[in-house]
Scaffold this motif. Structure first.
Motif, PDB file in Angstrom:
ATOM      1  N   ARG A  43     -58.909  23.682  -9.270  1.00  0.00           N
ATOM      2  CA  ARG A  43     -57.590  23.773 -10.092  1.00  0.00           C
ATOM      3  C   ARG A  43     -56.772  24.514  -9.163  1.00  0.00           C
ATOM      4  O   ARG A  43     -55.541  24.059  -9.062  1.00  0.00           O
ATOM      5  CB  ARG A  43     -58.020  24.329 -11.365  1.00  0.00           C
ATOM      6  N   ASP A  44     -57.010  25.648  -8.555  1.00  0.00           N
ATOM      7  CA  ASP A  44     -56.147  26.428  -7.828  1.00  0.00           C
ATOM      8  C   ASP A  44     -55.819  25.709  -6.495  1.00  0.00           C
ATOM      9  O   ASP A  44     -54.477  25.770  -6.233  1.00  0.00           O
ATOM     10  CB  ASP A  44     -56.749  27.718  -7.054  1.00  0.00           C
ATOM     11  N   ILE A  45     -56.717  24.865  -5.995  1.00  0.00           N
ATOM     12  CA  ILE A  45     -56.008  23.883  -4.958  1.00  0.00           C
ATOM     13  C   ILE A  45     -55.106  22.850  -5.359  1.00  0.00           C
ATOM     14  O   ILE A  45     -54.103  22.681  -4.783  1.00  0.00           O
ATOM     15  CB  ILE A  45     -57.424  23.376  -4.292  1.00  0.00           C
ATOM     16  N   LYS A  98     -54.077  27.520   1.121  1.00  0.00           N
ATOM     17  CA  LYS A  98     -55.113  26.184   0.576  1.00  0.00           C
ATOM     18  C   LYS A  98     -56.342  25.931   1.410  1.00  0.00           C
ATOM     19  O   LYS A  98     -57.200  25.726   0.896  1.00  0.00           O
ATOM     20  CB  LYS A  98     -54.153  24.919   0.922  1.00  0.00           C
ATOM     21  N   LEU A 125     -58.895  28.297   0.173  1.00  0.00           N
ATOM     22  CA  LEU A 125     -59.635  28.025  -1.005  1.00  0.00           C
ATOM     23  C   LEU A 125     -60.250  26.904  -0.725  1.00  0.00           C
ATOM     24  O   LEU A 125     -61.403  26.868  -1.415  1.00  0.00           O
ATOM     25  CB  LEU A 125     -58.145  27.569  -1.886  1.00  0.00           C
ATOM     26  N   GLN A 126     -60.122  25.995   0.079  1.00  0.00           N
ATOM     27  CA  GLN A 126     -60.805  24.738   0.419  1.00  0.00           C
ATOM     28  C   GLN A 126     -62.367  25.420   1.025  1.00  0.00           C
ATOM     29  O   GLN A 126     -63.305  24.780   0.702  1.00  0.00           O
ATOM     30  CB  GLN A 126     -60.276  23.874   1.450  1.00  0.00           C
ATOM     31  N   GLU A 127     -62.161  26.249   1.862  1.00  0.00           N
ATOM     32  CA  GLU A 127     -63.517  26.673   2.651  1.00  0.00           C
ATOM     33  C   GLU A 127     -64.326  27.594   1.395  1.00  0.00           C
ATOM     34  O   GLU A 127     -65.303  27.368   1.364  1.00  0.00           O
ATOM     35  CB  GLU A 127     -63.052  27.634   3.720  1.00  0.00           C
ATOM     36  N   HIS A 131     -64.033  27.038  -1.651  1.00  0.00           N
ATOM     37  CA  HIS A 131     -64.675  25.919  -2.539  1.00  0.00           C
ATOM     38  C   HIS A 131     -65.748  25.178  -1.891  1.00  0.00           C
ATOM     39  O   HIS A 131     -67.011  24.835  -2.573  1.00  0.00           O
ATOM     40  CB  HIS A 131     -63.652  24.838  -2.883  1.00  0.00           C
ATOM     41  N   GLN A 132     -65.836  24.902  -0.613  1.00  0.00           N
ATOM     42  CA  GLN A 132     -66.765  24.279   0.027  1.00  0.00           C
ATOM     43  C   GLN A 132     -68.027  25.056   0.036  1.00  0.00           C
ATOM     44  O   GLN A 132     -69.289  24.719  -0.272  1.00  0.00           O
ATOM     45  CB  GLN A 132     -66.628  23.886   1.602  1.00  0.00           C
ATOM     46  N   ALA A 141     -68.961  27.370  -2.165  1.00  0.00           N
ATOM     47  CA  ALA A 141     -69.625  27.412  -3.617  1.00  0.00           C
ATOM     48  C   ALA A 141     -70.181  26.328  -3.764  1.00  0.00           C
ATOM     49  O   ALA A 141     -71.451  26.162  -4.454  1.00  0.00           O
ATOM     50  CB  ALA A 141     -68.331  27.753  -4.678  1.00  0.00           C
ATOM     51  N   LEU A 142     -69.574  25.037  -3.324  1.00  0.00           N
ATOM     52  CA  LEU A 142     -70.401  23.757  -3.398  1.00  0.00           C
ATOM     53  C   LEU A 142     -71.882  23.850  -2.689  1.00  0.00           C
ATOM     54  O   LEU A 142     -72.862  23.601  -3.313  1.00  0.00           O
ATOM     55  CB  LEU A 142     -69.830  22.675  -2.950  1.00  0.00           C
TER      56      LEU A 142
END
Length: 153
Positions: free
Chosen positions: A1-3, A67, A70-72, A74-75, A77-78
């Protein structure tokens, strides 16, 4: 969502930047036409718009960096989630194996209890038979003794 929010904000800022660039381009064309020295009102407007564009460039760079971070995250976390899911799957398989072993052992225990009860029952029967045989033997011995005594008389 933040992304997603960042991407929307980034798109707005880039749109605003392009609008400002177009305005600067138009104003510069007018300035060159009307104010060749660049020291009039239009020159100040161009300077203001150039500063605004520089500020927008900084905002875009900051949002792009945020961004990416946050993508890093997110990755990561995945990746962490996948590792935890792998652990859960391994533990679930182990649990199923252990439950099967418990079921097998409980079955073996029940079977062993049944065999033990059957053996106890057979032992009691044999002990009863032995007692009866011993009593019969004693009766026969007594009868023999009585007959021997009768024969002696």
């Amino acid at each position: 969502r933040d992304i997603d929010d960042l991407e929307l904000t980034l798109a707005k800022v880039e749109k605003e930047k392009h609008a400002t660039e177009n305005k600067v381009s138009t104003d510069v064309s007018r300035l060159v036409t009307f104010d060749p020295k660049g020291d009039g009102v239009l020159g100040q407007q161009v300077k203001n718009l150039t500063e605004e564009m520089a500020g927008l460039d900084e905002i875009i760079a900051k949002l792009t960096k945020e961004k990416k971070a946050l993508q890093e995250a997110h990755q990561q976390a995945l990746d962490d989630l996948q590792a935890e899911e792998d652990k859960v799957n391994t533990l679930t398989k182990s649990k199923v194996k252990l439950e099967q072993q418990v079921d097998d052992l409980e079955g073996s225990l029940e079977q062993e209890k049944k065999v033990r009860m059957d053996l106890e029952r057979a032992k009691r029967k044999l002990e009863g038979d032995l007692k009866l045989t011993q009593e019969s033997n004693m009766d026969l011995e007594n009868d023999k003794l009585q007959l021997e005594e009768k024969l002696k008389k």
